[in-house]
Design a protein around this motif. Structure first.
Motif, PDB file in Angstrom:
ATOM      1  N   HIS A 113     -40.021  30.598 -18.953  1.00 57.97           N
ATOM      2  CA  HIS A 113     -41.076  29.602 -19.152  1.00 57.97           C
ATOM      3  C   HIS A 113     -41.824  29.349 -17.848  1.00 57.97           C
ATOM      4  O   HIS A 113     -43.045  29.167 -17.843  1.00 57.97           O
ATOM      5  CB  HIS A 113     -40.458  28.298 -19.676  1.00 57.97           C
ATOM      6  N   CYS A 114     -41.100  29.370 -16.738  1.00 57.45           N
ATOM      7  CA  CYS A 114     -41.681  29.047 -15.435  1.00 57.45           C
ATOM      8  C   CYS A 114     -42.696  30.077 -14.953  1.00 57.45           C
ATOM      9  O   CYS A 114     -43.593  29.744 -14.162  1.00 57.45           O
ATOM     10  CB  CYS A 114     -40.575  28.932 -14.389  1.00 57.45           C
TER      11      CYS A 114
ATOM     12  N   HIS B  55     -37.532  28.986 -22.304  1.00 56.55           N
ATOM     13  CA  HIS B  55     -38.068  30.169 -22.965  1.00 56.55           C
ATOM     14  C   HIS B  55     -39.565  30.007 -23.178  1.00 56.55           C
ATOM     15  O   HIS B  55     -40.102  28.904 -23.061  1.00 56.55           O
ATOM     16  CB  HIS B  55     -37.357  30.415 -24.301  1.00 56.55           C
ATOM     17  N   ALA B  56     -40.236  31.098 -23.496  1.00 53.40           N
ATOM     18  CA  ALA B  56     -41.682  31.066 -23.718  1.00 53.40           C
ATOM     19  C   ALA B  56     -41.983  31.330 -25.193  1.00 53.40           C
ATOM     20  O   ALA B  56     -41.475  32.298 -25.766  1.00 53.40           O
ATOM     21  CB  ALA B  56     -42.386  32.117 -22.852  1.00 53.40           C
TER      22      ALA B  56
ATOM     23  N   GLU C 134     -46.363  19.703 -11.792  1.00 52.27           N
ATOM     24  CA  GLU C 134     -46.262  21.108 -12.145  1.00 52.27           C
ATOM     25  C   GLU C 134     -46.059  21.210 -13.653  1.00 52.27           C
ATOM     26  O   GLU C 134     -45.447  20.330 -14.263  1.00 52.27           O
ATOM     27  CB  GLU C 134     -45.101  21.780 -11.431  1.00 52.27           C
ATOM     28  N   GLY C 135     -46.532  22.329 -14.222  1.00 47.94           N
ATOM     29  CA  GLY C 135     -46.388  22.507 -15.663  1.00 47.94           C
ATOM     30  C   GLY C 135     -44.946  22.502 -16.120  1.00 47.94           C
ATOM     31  O   GLY C 135     -44.649  22.101 -17.252  1.00 47.94           O
ATOM     32  N   GLY C 136     -44.023  22.931 -15.251  1.00 45.42           N
ATOM     33  CA  GLY C 136     -42.609  22.895 -15.605  1.00 45.42           C
ATOM     34  C   GLY C 136     -42.021  21.506 -15.551  1.00 45.42           C
ATOM     35  O   GLY C 136     -40.894  21.284 -15.994  1.00 45.42           O
ATOM     36  N   GLY C 137     -42.782  20.559 -15.015  1.00 41.23           N
ATOM     37  CA  GLY C 137     -42.318  19.182 -14.909  1.00 41.23           C
ATOM     38  C   GLY C 137     -42.638  18.342 -16.129  1.00 41.23           C
ATOM     39  O   GLY C 137     -42.297  17.152 -16.161  1.00 41.23           O
ATOM     40  N   ILE C 138     -43.291  18.942 -17.112  1.00 39.39           N
ATOM     41  CA  ILE C 138     -43.620  18.231 -18.351  1.00 39.39           C
ATOM     42  C   ILE C 138     -43.321  19.131 -19.543  1.00 39.39           C
ATOM     43  O   ILE C 138     -43.380  20.356 -19.440  1.00 39.39           O
ATOM     44  CB  ILE C 138     -45.103  17.798 -18.413  1.00 39.39           C
ATOM     45  N   HIS C 139     -42.968  18.519 -20.652  1.00 42.14           N
ATOM     46  CA  HIS C 139     -42.897  19.228 -21.925  1.00 42.14           C
ATOM     47  C   HIS C 139     -43.513  18.313 -22.969  1.00 42.14           C
ATOM     48  O   HIS C 139     -43.305  17.091 -22.936  1.00 42.14           O
ATOM     49  CB  HIS C 139     -41.459  19.583 -22.303  1.00 42.14           C
ATOM     50  N   VAL C 140     -44.280  18.878 -23.886  1.00 41.57           N
ATOM     51  CA  VAL C 140     -45.002  18.068 -24.861  1.00 41.57           C
ATOM     52  C   VAL C 140     -44.816  18.607 -26.270  1.00 41.57           C
ATOM     53  O   VAL C 140     -44.441  19.770 -26.462  1.00 41.57           O
ATOM     54  CB  VAL C 140     -46.515  18.036 -24.531  1.00 41.57           C
TER      55      VAL C 140
ATOM     56  N   ALA D 158     -45.167  33.023  -7.478  1.00 38.72           N
ATOM     57  CA  ALA D 158     -45.264  33.702  -8.781  1.00 38.72           C
ATOM     58  C   ALA D 158     -44.945  32.792  -9.959  1.00 38.72           C
ATOM     59  O   ALA D 158     -44.653  33.273 -11.038  1.00 38.72           O
ATOM     60  CB  ALA D 158     -44.336  34.923  -8.811  1.00 38.72           C
ATOM     61  N   TRP D 159     -45.028  31.479  -9.753  1.00 38.74           N
ATOM     62  CA  TRP D 159     -44.660  30.532 -10.810  1.00 38.74           C
ATOM     63  C   TRP D 159     -45.928  29.959 -11.440  1.00 38.74           C
ATOM     64  O   TRP D 159     -46.354  28.852 -11.130  1.00 38.74           O
ATOM     65  CB  TRP D 159     -43.772  29.431 -10.232  1.00 38.74           C
ATOM     66  N   MET D 160     -46.528  30.739 -12.348  1.00 31.42           N
ATOM     67  CA  MET D 160     -47.794  30.327 -12.950  1.00 31.42           C
ATOM     68  C   MET D 160     -47.686  28.995 -13.673  1.00 31.42           C
ATOM     69  O   MET D 160     -48.644  28.220 -13.711  1.00 31.42           O
ATOM     70  CB  MET D 160     -48.286  31.411 -13.919  1.00 31.42           C
ATOM     71  N   ARG D 161     -46.539  28.707 -14.248  1.00 29.86           N
ATOM     72  CA  ARG D 161     -46.376  27.435 -14.957  1.00 29.86           C
ATOM     73  C   ARG D 161     -46.659  26.252 -14.045  1.00 29.86           C
ATOM     74  O   ARG D 161     -47.170  25.220 -14.485  1.00 29.86           O
ATOM     75  CB  ARG D 161     -44.947  27.334 -15.507  1.00 29.86           C
TER      76      ARG D 161
END
Length: 325
Positions: free
Chosen positions: A316-317, A267-268, A130-136, A67-70
């Motif tokens: 966020h995840c 957070h989202a 994974e999307g949670g492994g990066i922030h931009v 269930a971790w779409m990020r």
């Protein structure tokens, strides 16, 4: 989003199943008050999802594992050479380096499925990420952690230069800031081994909101101090010095499984709002004020995130945004 489907999420081991369903539904409805929300639902969970989700939430009944779409979903980008097009980056996904409790067969198809629902072209990557492994920051600056991108169970043989080249090709990163490791809990049975979205995030270009564990009794005190030291004096892709804003950790230190990784950095940000995790903690109101100042013009909506964190992530995840074309 993805409706919870994995056995470890629904057997009550880590959180009561009703609390899990309610948390996912609360996040979906909080976002739906500001923008459209689509959620993937495993066929066996369709009736449960129907009970918890209003008709304002668009549902797609397809096979899913987790269930971790990020993380298993795509990362949307803008293509400057094709105005109006938002390609979906399809990372390789292997359940965070092969967690024993996680499956990947259905989740590996999710990025392409979501791209199809969004009518977006797919940009394939050879990198496990994974999307949670990066922030931009949206302008060429990226945050990553060495224990994720250089994990030998994810990308054996890859160097920092290999990772940076692939991030430039896929998401346009011109400056990659490396953080050595993540929070302590993130290396446990349900951990991602260091996702950066549990530690820091850009509230706008040039400004980082940074997790700040201030209790000397928590092992993340030293992690947090190293994080702040690492980011101090850093510059973005344009050479502008970064400003850091501390987000004090919740005061609670442990739960039934050990040291918590509760934080407000995860957070989202959605149209007109910020959906933040709350923990029935005195620092909830402190964090709410900091986020309100950091995101002027957006409402700050708090959701009890403890059932989500008990399963290994945060708000966020479990979400993923698509930019306006």
């Amino acid at each position: 989003m993805i409706w919870p489907a994995a056995d470890y999420m629904l057997d009550g081991t880590y959180a009561p199943v009703e609390a899990v369903w309610r948390a996912w539904a609360d996040v979906a409805h909080a976002i739906a008050a500001f923008q459209a929300v689509s959620i993937l639902v495993e066929p066996s969970q369709e009736q449960v999802a129907r009970r918890y989700l209003s008709d304002i939430i668009e549902r797609h009944v397809v096979p899913v594992d987790d269930a971790w779409m990020r993380d298993s979903g795509p990362t949307f980008v803008r293509d400057s050479t094709r105005p109006g097009v938002t390609p979906a980056v399809n990372w390789q996904f292997n359940a965070w380096g092969g967690l024993e409790l996680a499956e990947t067969a259905a989740d590996n198809a999710i990025a392409a499925r979501v791209a199809g629902f969004a009518d977006a072209p797919v940009l394939h990557s050879s990198m496990v990420n994974e999307g949670g492994g990066i922030h931009v920051d949206g302008r060429g600056t990226a945050l990553v952690t060495a224990t994720v991108q250089l994990d030998p169970r994810r990308n054996p043989g890859w160097s920092r230069e290999n990772v940076e080249a692939e991030l430039e090709r896929t998401i346009g990163a011109r400056r990659v800031i490396w953080i050595e490791r993540g929070l302590t809990r993130d290396y446990g049975p349900l951990g991602t081994r260091g996702h950066v979205d549990m530690m820091a995030t850009f509230s706008e270009p040039g400004v980082l909101l940074v997790h700040d564990q201030r209790d000397d009794g928590h092992p993340d005190r030293s992690v947090s101090m190293a994080l702040h030291a690492r980011l101090s004096g850093e510059r973005d892709a344009s050479g502008v010095p970064l400003t850091t804003v501390s987000l004090p950790a919740p005061t609670v230190l442990r739960d039934a499984e050990g040291w918590v990784d509760y934080n407000y950095a995860n957070h989202a940000v959605v149209n007109g709002a910020v959906i933040m995790g709350e923990f029935d903690d005195p620092h909830d109101s402190v964090a709410r004020g900091i986020l309100r100042d950091a995101y002027p013009g957006r409402q700050v909506i708090g959701i009890d995130a403890r059932p989500i964190f008990a399963l290994g992530g945060g708000i966020h995840c479990i979400t993923q945004q698509q930019p306006t074309a």
